[in-house]
Scaffold this motif. Structure first.
Motif, PDB file in Angstrom:
ATOM      1  N   GLN A   1      13.256  -4.180  -6.412  1.00  0.00           N
ATOM      2  CA  GLN A   1      13.631  -4.635  -5.081  1.00  0.00           C
ATOM      3  C   GLN A   1      14.747  -5.664  -5.172  1.00  0.00           C
ATOM      4  O   GLN A   1      14.856  -6.402  -6.154  1.00  0.00           O
ATOM      5  CB  GLN A   1      12.416  -5.241  -4.363  1.00  0.00           C
ATOM      6  N   VAL A  16       8.090  -3.956   1.260  1.00  0.00           N
ATOM      7  CA  VAL A  16       7.670  -4.841   0.177  1.00  0.00           C
ATOM      8  C   VAL A  16       6.146  -4.912   0.104  1.00  0.00           C
ATOM      9  O   VAL A  16       5.558  -4.937  -0.985  1.00  0.00           O
ATOM     10  CB  VAL A  16       8.274  -6.249   0.360  1.00  0.00           C
ATOM     11  N   GLN A  30       4.896  -2.028  -1.755  1.00  0.00           N
ATOM     12  CA  GLN A  30       5.162  -2.185  -3.187  1.00  0.00           C
ATOM     13  C   GLN A  30       4.143  -3.109  -3.834  1.00  0.00           C
ATOM     14  O   GLN A  30       3.709  -2.876  -4.967  1.00  0.00           O
ATOM     15  CB  GLN A  30       6.579  -2.720  -3.402  1.00  0.00           C
TER      16      GLN A  30
END
Length: 310
Positions: A173, A87, A90
């Motif tokens: 996600q 994450v 990202q």
């Protein structure tokens, strides 16, 4: 953890062993369980009673510092770290992120049982109307949004191989990894990155992700992604009590059966210390003494829970 520090306002700090703590009366345990901390790194801790399947009573924490000697990462904790890293990348590399509420999660469940759970959830899943998330100044309409532009061009939204230098990069996600990222102390909750909750509505991450301790009711009951850990459930398992605060409750009566099937909850001890994230609205109870966080439209796809021992 075999010991935990208990701090009650106006009283001297006390360290309990798990053996002494479990000998307290049920009323005393309920009163003290949200005041527990790791004796080494001071991370917020939880108490879990002995379970019916033979697991001993214990203290635990999802908030240990990485160098804390009490922190013994299991394989699942290491996976959480990997999810948090994914994450983080990202956040650094993307122009926006879309939450995929249907993204499959890793579960310790047999294929047959997982199929049965999915079928049960499908029957109970309500129809979600896109207009339910409007009327909030922190949400921007899709006009000029990245997703709207991509759709208008007929181009893929998240295919790096098809992107040109001028095209925005939209990551995708699921809730599981977003929750792991938040529990591991990522920058997600403070980020300015645009987060899409569907193709229409987008939020700044810092306006969307709210820890239970920071939850505040608003006049329009605009939804947010609330997250944190669970201290315990009531005896009937109709309410969840977050560990991060004492004035917030999460009603689950209307989704209890489906929730227990989906996350393999056998009794209330399974919920102690669990991490949770849900898309919901926050409002006051009638007497304005307690904040209620209710799952949006009773849609379990917008909630994820990970038990303390998973």
């Amino acid at each position: 953890m075999l010991d935990a520090v208990c701090r009650v306002e106006g009283q001297a700090e006390k360290t309990y062993s798990v053996f002494n703590f479990q000998r307290l009366s049920e009323q005393e345990i309920e009163a003290l369980r949200q005041q527990l901390y790791c004796p080494v790194c001071d991370g917020k801790a939880y108490f879990r009673k002995a379970s019916r399947d033979g697991k001993a009573a214990c203290f635990g924490s999802r908030y240990h510092q990485p160098d804390c000697p009490e922190f013994n990462p299991s394989a699942s904790r290491k996976q959480e770290e990997q999810d948090a890293l994914e994450v983080k990348l990202q956040l650094l590399e993307s122009d926006a992120l879309k939450i995929d509420f249907s993204m499959p999660t890793r579960r310790k469940t047999s294929p047959t049982k997982a199929k049965a759970q999915t079928e049960a959830e499908t029957k109970l899943k309500p129809e979600i109307k896109p207009t339910d998330a409007e009327k909030d100044s922190s949400v921007e309409s899709p006009k000029g949004s990245y997703l709207a532009q991509a759709e208008a061009k007929g181009e893929p939204k998240d295919d790096s191989s098809a992107e040109s230098p001028d095209e925005p990069k939209i990551a995708t996600q699921g809730l599981q990894k977003l929750l792991h990222s938040l529990l591991r102390g990522s920058d997600l909750a403070d980020s300015d990155l645009w987060i899409y909750t569907d193709d229409k509505y987008r939020w700044r991450a810092k306006n969307l992700f709210v820890n239970f301790a920071d939850a505040e009711p608003n006049e329009r009951h605009a939804p947010r992604m609330y997250w944190g850990t669970i201290s315990h459930a009531d005896k009937a398992m109709l309410w969840l009590n977050p560990a991060d605060c004492k004035d917030v409750g999460i009603p689950i009566e209307e989704v209890k059966e489906a929730l227990c099937k989906r996350f393999d909850i056998q009794d209330r001890e399974d919920l102690e210390g669990a991490g949770i994230i849900l898309f919901g609205k926050c409002f006051w109870n009638r007497d304005k003494t307690r904040k209620i966080i209710k799952l949006w439209n009773k849609d379990l796809s917008r909630l994820h829970l990970v038990k303390a021992d998973d």
